[in-house]
Design a protein around this motif. Structure first.
Motif, mmCIF file in Angstrom:
data_model
loop_
_atom_site.group_PDB
_atom_site.id
_atom_site.type_symbol
_atom_site.label_atom_id
_atom_site.label_comp_id
_atom_site.label_asym_id
_atom_site.label_seq_id
_atom_site.Cartn_x
_atom_site.Cartn_y
_atom_site.Cartn_z
ATOM 1 N N ASP A 141 72.035 15.355 -11.395
ATOM 2 C CA ASP A 141 73.449 15.535 -11.816
ATOM 3 C C ASP A 141 73.672 14.282 -12.736
ATOM 4 O OD1 ASP A 141 73.894 17.798 -10.420
ATOM 5 O OD2 ASP A 141 74.803 16.682 -8.455
ATOM 6 N N TYR A 142 73.138 13.335 -12.344
ATOM 7 C CA TYR A 142 73.387 11.961 -13.226
ATOM 8 C C TYR A 142 72.784 12.169 -14.676
ATOM 9 C CZ TYR A 142 75.100 9.056 -9.470
ATOM 10 O OH TYR A 142 75.703 8.411 -8.430
ATOM 11 N N SER A 148 72.205 -1.338 -18.881
ATOM 12 C CA SER A 148 72.799 -0.797 -17.596
ATOM 13 C C SER A 148 71.463 -0.376 -16.675
ATOM 14 C CB SER A 148 73.379 0.576 -17.898
ATOM 15 O OG SER A 148 72.988 1.558 -18.365
ATOM 16 N N PHE A 149 70.269 0.077 -17.375
ATOM 17 C CA PHE A 149 69.187 0.355 -16.454
ATOM 18 C C PHE A 149 68.571 -0.998 -16.029
ATOM 19 C CE2 PHE A 149 64.610 0.616 -16.419
ATOM 20 C CZ PHE A 149 64.461 1.875 -15.746
ATOM 21 N N ARG A 150 68.469 -1.744 -16.845
ATOM 22 C CA ARG A 150 67.624 -3.199 -16.474
ATOM 23 C C ARG A 150 68.437 -3.963 -15.405
ATOM 24 N NH1 ARG A 150 67.562 -6.298 -21.146
ATOM 25 N NH2 ARG A 150 68.805 -4.540 -22.469
ATOM 26 N N GLY A 190 69.377 -5.289 -9.657
ATOM 27 C CA GLY A 190 70.395 -5.175 -8.480
ATOM 28 C C GLY A 190 69.486 -4.581 -7.359
ATOM 29 N N PHE A 191 68.784 -3.698 -7.767
ATOM 30 C CA PHE A 191 67.877 -2.819 -6.547
ATOM 31 C C PHE A 191 67.187 -3.887 -5.853
ATOM 32 C CE2 PHE A 191 63.830 -1.564 -5.392
ATOM 33 C CZ PHE A 191 63.920 -0.558 -4.298
ATOM 34 N N TYR A 192 66.225 -4.673 -6.525
ATOM 35 C CA TYR A 192 65.409 -5.901 -6.058
ATOM 36 C C TYR A 192 66.074 -6.948 -5.561
ATOM 37 C CZ TYR A 192 61.285 -3.738 -7.963
ATOM 38 O OH TYR A 192 60.194 -2.853 -8.287
ATOM 39 N N ALA A 193 67.431 -7.223 -5.801
ATOM 40 C CA ALA A 193 68.605 -8.348 -5.500
ATOM 41 C C ALA A 193 68.716 -7.740 -3.888
ATOM 42 C CB ALA A 193 69.267 -8.608 -5.934
ATOM 43 N N ARG A 194 69.058 -6.388 -3.609
ATOM 44 C CA ARG A 194 69.649 -6.130 -2.483
ATOM 45 C C ARG A 194 68.581 -5.710 -1.502
ATOM 46 N NH1 ARG A 194 72.286 -2.660 -6.314
ATOM 47 N NH2 ARG A 194 70.769 -0.971 -5.606
ATOM 48 N N ARG A 195 67.420 -5.157 -2.084
ATOM 49 C CA ARG A 195 66.307 -4.598 -1.091
ATOM 50 C C ARG A 195 65.352 -5.650 -0.591
ATOM 51 N NH1 ARG A 195 63.243 -3.257 2.243
ATOM 52 N NH2 ARG A 195 62.411 -1.313 2.581
ATOM 53 N N LYS A 201 71.524 4.851 -12.387
ATOM 54 C CA LYS A 201 72.780 5.372 -11.536
ATOM 55 C C LYS A 201 72.157 5.572 -10.112
ATOM 56 C CE LYS A 201 76.487 5.573 -13.732
ATOM 57 N NZ LYS A 201 77.882 4.891 -13.334
ATOM 58 N N ALA A 202 70.974 6.050 -10.164
ATOM 59 C CA ALA A 202 70.314 6.348 -8.776
ATOM 60 C C ALA A 202 69.965 5.188 -7.982
ATOM 61 C CB ALA A 202 69.009 7.043 -8.962
ATOM 62 N N LEU A 203 69.622 4.222 -8.454
ATOM 63 C CA LEU A 203 69.499 2.602 -7.969
ATOM 64 C C LEU A 203 70.625 2.103 -7.462
ATOM 65 C CD1 LEU A 203 66.778 0.985 -10.367
ATOM 66 C CD2 LEU A 203 66.342 2.172 -7.954
ATOM 67 N N ASP A 204 71.757 2.374 -8.375
ATOM 68 C CA ASP A 204 73.154 2.016 -8.028
ATOM 69 C C ASP A 204 73.547 2.789 -6.917
ATOM 70 O OD1 ASP A 204 73.157 -0.083 -9.806
ATOM 71 O OD2 ASP A 204 74.072 0.871 -11.579
#
Length: 575
Positions: free
Chosen positions: A232-233, A253-255, A260-265, A461-464
């Motif tokens: 859908d994205y 936005s992708f980078r 952001g993903f690596y910061a959270r996980r 968008k999927a990572l966010d």
């Protein structure tokens, strides 16, 4: 190239001859006269190629009388480039017509590397008839002159004859093989091997086309569909008209989403400037390796390995050095890496969770491996395409979580293909120090340009969308764990089969050496027998550097796995 440059090594095409020529000083008058005779002096003078040609001409004088071949000792492993030596090389034999017969005289195929700051700058090939008076020979010279970062290069290709009445041979010899015998595939590509995993999949497809019910256990991709919210994205991006070029490094936005993903996980602190989008994990790996490896550098590869790793080294003309891990149950250790590092080692490539073994290197050991490499100036390229496919109690770990100073020696190659079931979308990325990243972006700007714009948008968008992404991954992982719980014990019950429990990915790496030598000469023959007699396709371990093993993928239904085990059992019990 200054007058202090020396010829570091020279290899010729005789089985037992290893000649190291070093210490040449300024050229003498006779050598300059030779250049004038070829009318090439004006080309070579700016490159200061005197040392190289002095070696070539000196050696050509010694061809006719084999007793005069120079033997100047072994190569110095510290200062000299080591090249493979061929037992025979018919491609450089020089045929000569004489009295109605063809006489083959010894030819020379040598590669001389003049090095500056550790980089080979020159390659030359001399094809000679062996005439001590330089009678007829051709010189093919490729020279590259490099400047500092942002350098330009000049290339020269010269074909010359020492005797104006003579011509280069029309049959046989290097000339015919490189110019006339069909399509001239480049050496970089000709040396590469086709993918053994794709070969097995092709065999399965051919049988299906004939109407045979084949169980395919070779697949290296999830059997799940891409989650609908990610599709859908992508549709949303298309609706926004995101069908144009992006920056070669990828959408901002992708980078930012990757960071952001690596910061959270993983608690990693990554600057988006250290991230570059790539067309899948494979291109991410290739970009990273191609931007650091030079001809003659050593690429350290733990064995068993994913089939593409050594081919990347081969393409870059690096020397692949394999680290055997069977003694540690296929888990790479820092001690093994330390023992493998030499003065020529440039890059270590690792893959955890591992394809083909499914083994996972513990986080503490991963950190020690990087520390050992950093201490010795060796860089680490980590393939993390199975990053989140880890079964408890093992834990997912990324080298992106290292402190900034240690991470300067690391490049993380990530992918959406496996963990998000997006193999056909071709989306990945690299995380590396800014200099390494800029080099990869420059390379990509002249190849793929960038990954598909709307795919970048969807992946970002999927990572966010962390919650839905986590749910999708956990759903797939739970199903893989259920299949693993059945498959590993079932395989170990087959006589002659031995397999450890994988902590990650979706592969079982089966030791069948107890069966090889009975009915089957090799694991390859065993795999062929399973295809023919059990209509079950598995991947021979030889393609992963482990003859005597089979890789079995459980990225297929539990029903297929049960049928496959029953079919394999029948074949083995018939021995």
């Amino acid at each position: 190239m200054g007058s202090d440059d020396k010829i570091k090594s020279i290899r010729v095409n005789y089985p037992t001859l290893r000649t190291a020529l070093a210490g040449f000083g300024a050229p003498g008058g006779r050598l300059c006269q030779v250049f004038h005779a070829f009318q090439l002096f004006h080309l070579f003078q700016p490159l200061h190629m005197f040392h190289l040609f002095q070696a070539l001409l000196k050696h050509s004088l010694l061809l006719k009388n084999e007793t005069k071949r120079p033997d100047l000792g072994n190569f110095d492993p510290v200062s000299m480039e080591v090249l493979e030596i061929a037992d025979t090389c018919p491609a450089v034999s020089h045929p000569r017509r004489r009295a109605g017969r063809t006489e083959r005289r010894p030819g020379v195929h040598l590669r001389a590397w003049m090095k500056r700051t550790g980089r080979p700058l020159t390659q030359a090939v001399l094809t000679s008839s062996g005439c001590p008076r330089f009678g007829t020979f051709g010189i093919e010279m490729r020279a590259m002159r490099s400047k500092q970062e942002g350098r330009t290069s000049s290339r020269f290709q010269i074909l010359a004859s020492g005797n104006k009445r003579s011509k280069l041979p029309k049959t046989g010899g290097l000339w015919q093989n490189s110019r006339m015998a069909g399509f001239p595939v480049s050496e970089n590509v000709a040396r590469m091997q086709a993918s053994s995993t794709l070969k097995a999949a092709q065999a399965a497809a051919e049988l299906r086309a004939k109407g045979v019910d084949v169980i395919d256990l070779t697949v290296g991709e999830p059997d799940f569909d891409t989650p609908q919210f990610i599709k859908d994205y992508a549709i949303e991006a298309l609706g926004k008209g995101m069908t144009k070029y992006t920056a070669s490094a990828g959408l901002a936005s992708f980078r930012e989403a990757v960071a952001g993903f690596y910061a959270r996980r993983f608690g990693a602190s990554i600057d988006p400037a250290e991230i570059a989008a790539a067309c899948g994990g494979k291109q991410a790996l290739f970009n990273a390796a191609a931007c650091i490896l030079n001809p003659g550098d050593e690429l350290l590869i733990p064995r068993p390995y994913w089939v593409t790793f050594p081919e990347i080294g081969t393409f870059c003309r690096a020397r692949n050095v394999f680290i055997d891990t069977e003694d540690t149950d296929f888990i790479l250790t820092a001690d093994q890496v330390r023992d493998a590092i030499s003065i020529r080692s440039k890059l270590l490539i690792i893959n955890s969770p591992n394809n083909p073994t499914g083994r996972v290197i513990p986080p503490d050991e991963m950190r020690r491996i990087v520390e050992v490499c950093a201490e010795r100036g060796v860089y680490v390229l980590t393939d993390e395409c199975y990053l989140l496919f880890v079964y408890p109690p093992a834990e997912a770990y990324s080298l992106a979580s290292l402190d900034a100073e240690t991470r300067k020696h690391v490049c993380v190659a990530g992918s959406f293909s496996k963990t998000y079931a997006m193999t056909g979308w071709r989306s990945g990325y690299t995380i590396a120090n800014p200099e390494w990243t800029r080099a990869m972006v420059k390379l990509q700007s002249h190849s793929a340009t960038h990954p598909t714009s709307f795919v970048q948008y969807a992946c970002g968008k999927a990572l966010d969308d962390a919650e839905r992404s986590r749910t999708a991954v956990e759903t797939m992982l739970a199903e893989y764990e259920r299949r693993r719980a059945y498959l590993i014990p079932a395989l170990n019950e087959i006589a002659g089969f031995k397999v450890s429990v994988p902590e990650g990915a979706f592969y079982a790496f089966v030791d069948v050496r107890a069966l090889v030598g009975k009915k089957w000469a090799s694991s390859e023959k065993f795999a062929e027998s399973l295809l023919k007699d059990a209509h079950t396709v598995v991947t021979d371990g030889a393609g992963f550097g482990a003859d005597g093993f089979l890789r079995i993928s459980y990225a297929t239904s539990l029903e297929n796995l049960e049928r496959a085990v029953a079919n394999i059992k029948k074949v083995v019990e018939s021995v």
